[in-house]
Design an enzyme around this catalytic site. Sequence first.
Site, PDB file in Angstrom:
ATOM      1  N   ASP A 167      10.667  74.316 -65.460  1.00 56.83           N
ATOM      2  CA  ASP A 167       9.422  74.376 -65.833  1.00 56.83           C
ATOM      3  C   ASP A 167       8.325  73.556 -64.851  1.00 56.83           C
ATOM      4  O   ASP A 167       8.421  72.297 -64.923  1.00 56.83           O
ATOM      5  CB  ASP A 167       9.279  73.795 -67.093  1.00 56.83           C
ATOM      6  CG  ASP A 167       7.921  73.793 -67.854  1.00 56.83           C
ATOM      7  OD1 ASP A 167       7.460  74.853 -68.708  1.00 56.83           O
ATOM      8  OD2 ASP A 167       7.150  72.922 -67.751  1.00 56.83           O
TER       9      ASP A 167
ATOM     10  N   TYR B 265       0.995  70.202 -61.768  1.00 57.48           N
ATOM     11  CA  TYR B 265       1.847  69.033 -61.407  1.00 57.48           C
ATOM     12  C   TYR B 265       1.929  68.560 -59.826  1.00 57.48           C
ATOM     13  O   TYR B 265       2.640  67.890 -59.405  1.00 57.48           O
ATOM     14  CB  TYR B 265       3.192  69.599 -61.876  1.00 57.48           C
ATOM     15  CG  TYR B 265       3.290  69.614 -63.239  1.00 57.48           C
ATOM     16  CD1 TYR B 265       2.408  69.276 -64.154  1.00 57.48           C
ATOM     17  CD2 TYR B 265       4.560  70.136 -63.939  1.00 57.48           C
ATOM     18  CE1 TYR B 265       2.609  69.437 -65.563  1.00 57.48           C
ATOM     19  CE2 TYR B 265       4.699  70.591 -65.298  1.00 57.48           C
ATOM     20  CZ  TYR B 265       3.593  70.151 -66.052  1.00 57.48           C
ATOM     21  OH  TYR B 265       3.850  70.382 -67.607  1.00 57.48           O
TER      22      TYR B 265
ATOM     23  N   LYS C 163       2.511  77.205 -65.022  1.00 52.35           N
ATOM     24  CA  LYS C 163       1.333  77.423 -65.865  1.00 52.35           C
ATOM     25  C   LYS C 163       0.116  77.411 -64.807  1.00 52.35           C
ATOM     26  O   LYS C 163      -0.106  76.659 -64.013  1.00 52.35           O
ATOM     27  CB  LYS C 163       1.208  76.005 -66.728  1.00 52.35           C
ATOM     28  CG  LYS C 163       2.666  75.447 -67.293  1.00 52.35           C
ATOM     29  CD  LYS C 163       2.559  74.660 -68.233  1.00 52.35           C
ATOM     30  CE  LYS C 163       3.968  74.212 -68.701  1.00 52.35           C
ATOM     31  NZ  LYS C 163       4.495  73.224 -67.698  1.00 52.35           N
TER      32      LYS C 163
ATOM     33  N   HIS D 200      -2.263  76.906 -69.506  1.00 51.51           N
ATOM     34  CA  HIS D 200      -1.925  75.424 -69.616  1.00 51.51           C
ATOM     35  C   HIS D 200      -2.553  74.887 -70.954  1.00 51.51           C
ATOM     36  O   HIS D 200      -2.071  74.049 -71.523  1.00 51.51           O
ATOM     37  CB  HIS D 200      -1.998  74.653 -68.478  1.00 51.51           C
ATOM     38  CG  HIS D 200      -1.056  73.390 -68.332  1.00 51.51           C
ATOM     39  ND1 HIS D 200      -0.478  72.948 -67.156  1.00 51.51           N
ATOM     40  CD2 HIS D 200      -0.820  72.580 -69.342  1.00 51.51           C
ATOM     41  CE1 HIS D 200       0.250  71.856 -67.384  1.00 51.51           C
ATOM     42  NE2 HIS D 200       0.291  71.787 -68.735  1.00 51.51           N
TER      43      HIS D 200
HETATM   44  N1  LIG Z   1       2.379  71.913 -71.402  1.00 50.14           N
HETATM   45  C1  LIG Z   1       2.163  70.603 -71.366  1.00 50.14           C
HETATM   46  O1  LIG Z   1       0.888  70.438 -71.666  1.00 50.14           O
HETATM   47  C2  LIG Z   1       3.101  69.499 -71.001  1.00 50.14           C
HETATM   48  C3  LIG Z   1       3.026  68.288 -71.078  1.00 50.14           C
HETATM   49  C4  LIG Z   1       3.952  67.476 -70.997  1.00 50.14           C
HETATM   50  C5  LIG Z   1       5.193  67.748 -70.593  1.00 50.14           C
HETATM   51  N2  LIG Z   1       5.316  69.249 -70.226  1.00 50.14           N
HETATM   52  C6  LIG Z   1       6.541  69.608 -69.914  1.00 50.14           C
HETATM   53  O2  LIG Z   1       7.603  69.124 -70.518  1.00 50.14           O
HETATM   54  C7  LIG Z   1       8.463  68.422 -69.822  1.00 50.14           C
HETATM   55  C8  LIG Z   1       9.070  67.194 -70.412  1.00 50.14           C
HETATM   56  O3  LIG Z   1       8.337  66.329 -70.944  1.00 50.14           O
HETATM   57  P1  LIG Z   1       7.970  65.061 -70.307  1.00 50.14           P
HETATM   58  O4  LIG Z   1       8.481  64.989 -68.983  1.00 50.14           O
HETATM   59  O5  LIG Z   1       6.600  64.505 -70.567  1.00 50.14           O
HETATM   60  O6  LIG Z   1       8.806  63.908 -71.488  1.00 50.14           O
HETATM   61  P2  LIG Z   1      10.260  63.843 -72.105  1.00 50.14           P
HETATM   62  O7  LIG Z   1      11.164  64.867 -71.500  1.00 50.14           O
HETATM   63  O8  LIG Z   1      10.139  63.809 -73.457  1.00 50.14           O
HETATM   64  O9  LIG Z   1      10.667  62.416 -71.391  1.00 50.14           O
HETATM   65  C9  LIG Z   1      10.963  62.008 -70.234  1.00 50.14           C
HETATM   66  C10 LIG Z   1      11.134  60.631 -70.256  1.00 50.14           C
HETATM   67  O10 LIG Z   1      12.526  60.262 -70.678  1.00 50.14           O
HETATM   68  C11 LIG Z   1      13.195  59.646 -70.089  1.00 50.14           C
HETATM   69  N3  LIG Z   1      14.627  60.170 -70.017  1.00 50.14           N
HETATM   70  C12 LIG Z   1      14.944  61.443 -69.956  1.00 50.14           C
HETATM   71  N4  LIG Z   1      16.248  61.471 -70.346  1.00 50.14           N
HETATM   72  C13 LIG Z   1      16.768  60.308 -70.806  1.00 50.14           C
HETATM   73  C14 LIG Z   1      17.910  59.933 -71.437  1.00 50.14           C
HETATM   74  N5  LIG Z   1      18.957  60.726 -71.342  1.00 50.14           N
HETATM   75  N6  LIG Z   1      17.918  58.478 -71.905  1.00 50.14           N
HETATM   76  C15 LIG Z   1      17.067  57.742 -71.643  1.00 50.14           C
HETATM   77  N7  LIG Z   1      15.724  58.241 -71.131  1.00 50.14           N
HETATM   78  C16 LIG Z   1      15.685  59.469 -70.573  1.00 50.14           C
HETATM   79  C17 LIG Z   1      12.763  60.051 -68.408  1.00 50.14           C
HETATM   80  O11 LIG Z   1      13.100  59.010 -67.609  1.00 50.14           O
HETATM   81  P3  LIG Z   1      13.718  59.091 -66.146  1.00 50.14           P
HETATM   82  O12 LIG Z   1      13.131  60.143 -65.378  1.00 50.14           O
HETATM   83  O13 LIG Z   1      13.501  57.941 -65.558  1.00 50.14           O
HETATM   84  O14 LIG Z   1      15.228  59.562 -66.548  1.00 50.14           O
HETATM   85  C18 LIG Z   1      11.111  60.061 -68.696  1.00 50.14           C
HETATM   86  O15 LIG Z   1      10.676  58.624 -68.839  1.00 50.14           O
HETATM   87  C19 LIG Z   1       7.805  68.040 -68.792  1.00 50.14           C
HETATM   88  O16 LIG Z   1       8.549  67.574 -67.603  1.00 50.14           O
HETATM   89  C20 LIG Z   1       6.990  69.281 -68.434  1.00 50.14           C
HETATM   90  O17 LIG Z   1       7.573  70.102 -67.557  1.00 50.14           O
HETATM   91  C21 LIG Z   1       4.592  70.274 -70.753  1.00 50.14           C
END
Ligand SMILES: NC(=O)c1ccc[n+]([C@@H]2O[C@H](COP(=O)([O-])OP(=O)(O)OC[C@H]3O[C@@H](n4cnc5c(N)ncnc54)[C@H](OP(=O)(O)O)[C@@H]3O)[C@@H](O)[C@H]2O)c1
Length: 295
Positions: free
Chosen positions: A43, A48, A73, A106
């Site tokens: 994704d 990004y 997106k 998005h």
């Molecule tokens: N459509 C939208 O508006 C929107 C908005 C936000 C996100 N997204 C999508 O959703 C995806 C995921 O969301 P997100 O990246 O914001 O947040 P997330 O996946 O909820 O959390 C990511 C965070 O958690 C940590 N982490 C990951 N696995 C872990 C584990 N097993 N143990 C401890 N910490 C862990 C990561 O650190 P490290 O990287 O240091 O491991 C990072 O700081 C994004 O990458 C993006 O593709 C979309």
Amino acid sequence: MEFVTLSNGIKMPIIGYGVYQITKECCERCVLDALKAGYRSIDTAQSYFNEEEVGSAIAKSGIPREEIFLTTKVWIEHYGYEGCKASVLESMRKLQTEYIDLMLLHQPFGDYYGAWRALEELYEDGKLRAIGISNFYPDRMIDLASFSRIKPMINQIEVHPYNQQTEAKKWNEKYHLQVEAWAPFGEGREGLFENETLKAIGKKYGKTTAQVMLRWHIQRGIVVIPKSTHSDRMAENFNVFDFVLADEDMNAIAALDRSASVFFSHTDPNMVEWFVKMAEERKQQHDCSKEKKNW
Ligand SMILES: NC(=O)c1ccc[n+]([C@@H]2O[C@H](COP(=O)([O-])OP(=O)(O)OC[C@H]3O[C@@H](n4cnc5c(N)ncnc54)[C@H](OP(=O)(O)O)[C@@H]3O)[C@@H](O)[C@H]2O)c1
């Protein structure tokens, strides 16, 4: 791998790898690591600024393109019919692909109707296998789903134990949109990884709080796209298909709901103004760089 079936019959892995906030420098290595860990759904997004790196990782991986489910997106500054169409073709060029599996709008601001018409056409041309939206709260989702020729197949929204989106899930399901959770860990905000209830449940199954959260989403039928730059965490997050949370544990997690974003609300007028300002600034930068190229 487990899949969900979208309303148009397309199958999508229930777990994918998200690349938000992964720098250009890191992104190719991260996507290669994620593919090695077993992920087959990636994704990304125009906003990004790492589509090129995602594309080169997929090309270098040697994995056949048809085995990978690729999502990107369209950002607001490219909304409107013409701008959206051109931007999707540009995303395809950057991603080194002849088609995109899932293209999302998005944000629910700007000329998203014009943009949606472009997505409908590209879908009918076979360049997009599925089309959807992101961050559309139920009111705007119902509006678009009701007044468009082709209904969105997915809505990617913030979902995690502190913001469970129970009402939004019902509305999306009523209109046959698959719910996909962004920030399935809420980025760990407000101590989510250290939550005592999640820790206790994890202990019972020999799993981490991250794995418990992902399993909870999956058992709710929600697609997840966790992000990590660490290969051990990528593997940990992918390893969630060998246990099943009992009803009592699902209910204990349901009780953690605060029904509020840990980020911001898309209906907050201040945030809408912030998005408008950001889109205008990016458009100006884009126009300036186009002018420079013309010299
Ligand atoms: N459509 C939208 O508006 C929107 C908005 C936000 C996100 N997204 C999508 O959703 C995806 C995921 O969301 P997100 O990246 O914001 O947040 P997330 O996946 O909820 O959390 C990511 C965070 O958690 C940590 N982490 C990951 N696995 C872990 C584990 N097993 N143990 C401890 N910490 C862990 C990561 O650190 P490290 O990287 O240091 O491991 C990072 O700081 C994004 O990458 C993006 O593709 C979309």
